[in-house]
Design an enzyme around this catalytic site. Structure first.
Site, PDB file in Angstrom:
ATOM      1  N   LYS A  79       0.800  -1.225   0.000  1.00 29.42           N
ATOM      2  CA  LYS A  79       0.000   0.000   0.000  1.00 29.42           C
ATOM      3  C   LYS A  79       0.838   1.283   0.000  1.00 29.42           C
ATOM      4  O   LYS A  79       0.386   2.313  -0.503  1.00 29.42           O
ATOM      5  CB  LYS A  79      -0.961   0.000   1.194  1.00 29.42           C
ATOM      6  CG  LYS A  79      -2.051  -1.060   1.074  1.00 29.42           C
ATOM      7  CD  LYS A  79      -3.062  -0.937   2.194  1.00 29.42           C
ATOM      8  CE  LYS A  79      -4.207  -1.916   1.983  1.00 29.42           C
ATOM      9  NZ  LYS A  79      -5.279  -1.737   2.980  1.00 29.42           N
ATOM     10  N   GLY A 138      -0.694  -2.161  15.053  1.00 25.38           N
ATOM     11  CA  GLY A 138      -0.298  -2.055  13.659  1.00 25.38           C
ATOM     12  C   GLY A 138       0.147  -0.661  13.304  1.00 25.38           C
ATOM     13  O   GLY A 138      -0.206   0.314  13.980  1.00 25.38           O
ATOM     14  N   GLY A 140       1.024  -0.022   9.536  1.00 24.81           N
ATOM     15  CA  GLY A 140       1.166   0.018   8.082  1.00 24.81           C
ATOM     16  C   GLY A 140       0.119   0.874   7.407  1.00 24.81           C
ATOM     17  O   GLY A 140      -0.544   1.714   8.025  1.00 24.81           O
TER      18      GLY A 140
END
Length: 294
Positions: A79, A138, A140
């Site tokens: 991404k 997380g 990301g």
């Protein structure tokens, strides 16, 4: 095992004018293909959708441009890495430096992010009070979409947990939340997993949070879409918690991708039918309010 057969077969036969759409993921699955292709069939569109993975991202993106592939969904771990390979970013992707959708207009590749919209809409429609404290695991691209959506909904009391000592603090600081390298001893009323824990593959059996924290929370949110009910979501459902699953997120964000690729917004019945085929009736039931009243 025999693959499921969609009830909708109104799509034209594949030919030279068929528009190809695709996905790129570190761990490709079947759900996206089933959802998009079911919608194409339901609406009689001359499109086909196929999932892929790659070990050569620049070559894969070059193929999208060279072959005239209309659109591409982008999943972990691509991404952020895909951004330098595109010609431009739409506002949703530019705001969080993360791309989950590429649209090809005559060789010009533009990055979008429909994850943000899906997360924002699901959290809002669950009626979750923005005063609710949360712990999110997380750091990301998907974590950026979730944290940005929560910030924009008015959430202020949040902790980002990430071992990455560069990405974790940067994400937390950018959106006004705290950072910790490891899970705190005490959880929070809302627990959010934005890691591969529970995803099909090597970490499929792992809980994203300790059972004690799941038992004490009010809301469990897991962005992992395959399986539709991860061990974290299963434990939360068994404990009677409010849940938001990654399968719900992926359906709503895929609908926005579908609109970008085709210019057509499917009606609620078509979305529910496609979601049922792709992810099962439980996901479709939880989605009904979001798509029928959207």
């Amino acid at each position: 095992m025999t693959a499921p057969v969609s009830a909708f077969t109104g799509k034209p036969s594949i030919g030279r004018d068929t528009q190809l759409c695709m996905s790129l993921s570190g761990r490709p699955g079947n759900a996206g293909s089933r959802l998009h292709n079911t919608l194409y069939g339901r609406l009689g569109l001359d499109y086909v959708y196929k999932s892929f993975t790659t070990t050569d991202l620049p070559a894969a993106i070059g193929g999208i441009r060279a072959l005239g592939i209309r659109g591409c969904a982008i999943s972990m771990p691509f991404k952020e890495a895909v951004i330098p390979l595109l010609d431009g970013l739409e506002g949703s992707a530019r705001a969080i430096d993360s791309v989950n959708t590429i649209v090809n207009d005559d060789g010009v590749l533009t990055g979008y992010n429909t994850d943000y919209t899906a997360v924002r809409d699901l959290v809002a429609r669950r009626g979750i009070d923005p005063a609710t404290p949360f712990v999110l695991r997380g750091s990301g691209g998907m974590a950026k979409a979730v944290v940005a959506a929560l910030r924009d909904l008015g959430f202020r009391d949040g902790t980002v947990v990430a071992r990455n000592a560069k990405a974790g603090p940067a994400l937390a600081e950018q959106y006004g939340f705290r950072w910790l390298p490891e899970l705190p001893e005490q959880g929070a009323p809302m627990l959010i997993n934005v890691t591969p824990l529970g995803m099909e593959g090597p970490q499929a059996d792992e809980l994203a949070f300790p059972v004690e924290q799941i038992a004490a929370c009010q809301i469990a949110f897991d962005v992992v879409a395959q399986p539709a009910e991860t061990p974290f979501i299963q434990a939360a459902l068994a404990a009677g918690k409010t849940v938001i699953s990654g399968a719900e997120v992926i359906v709503l964000q895929a609908v926005e991708q579908f609109v970008l690729y085709t210019g057509i917004r499917p009606d609620a019945d078509a979305i529910i039918d496609a979601a049922t085929f792709a992810h099962g009736p439980n996901v479709a039931t939880r989605l009904r309010d979001a798509v029928c009243n959207g």
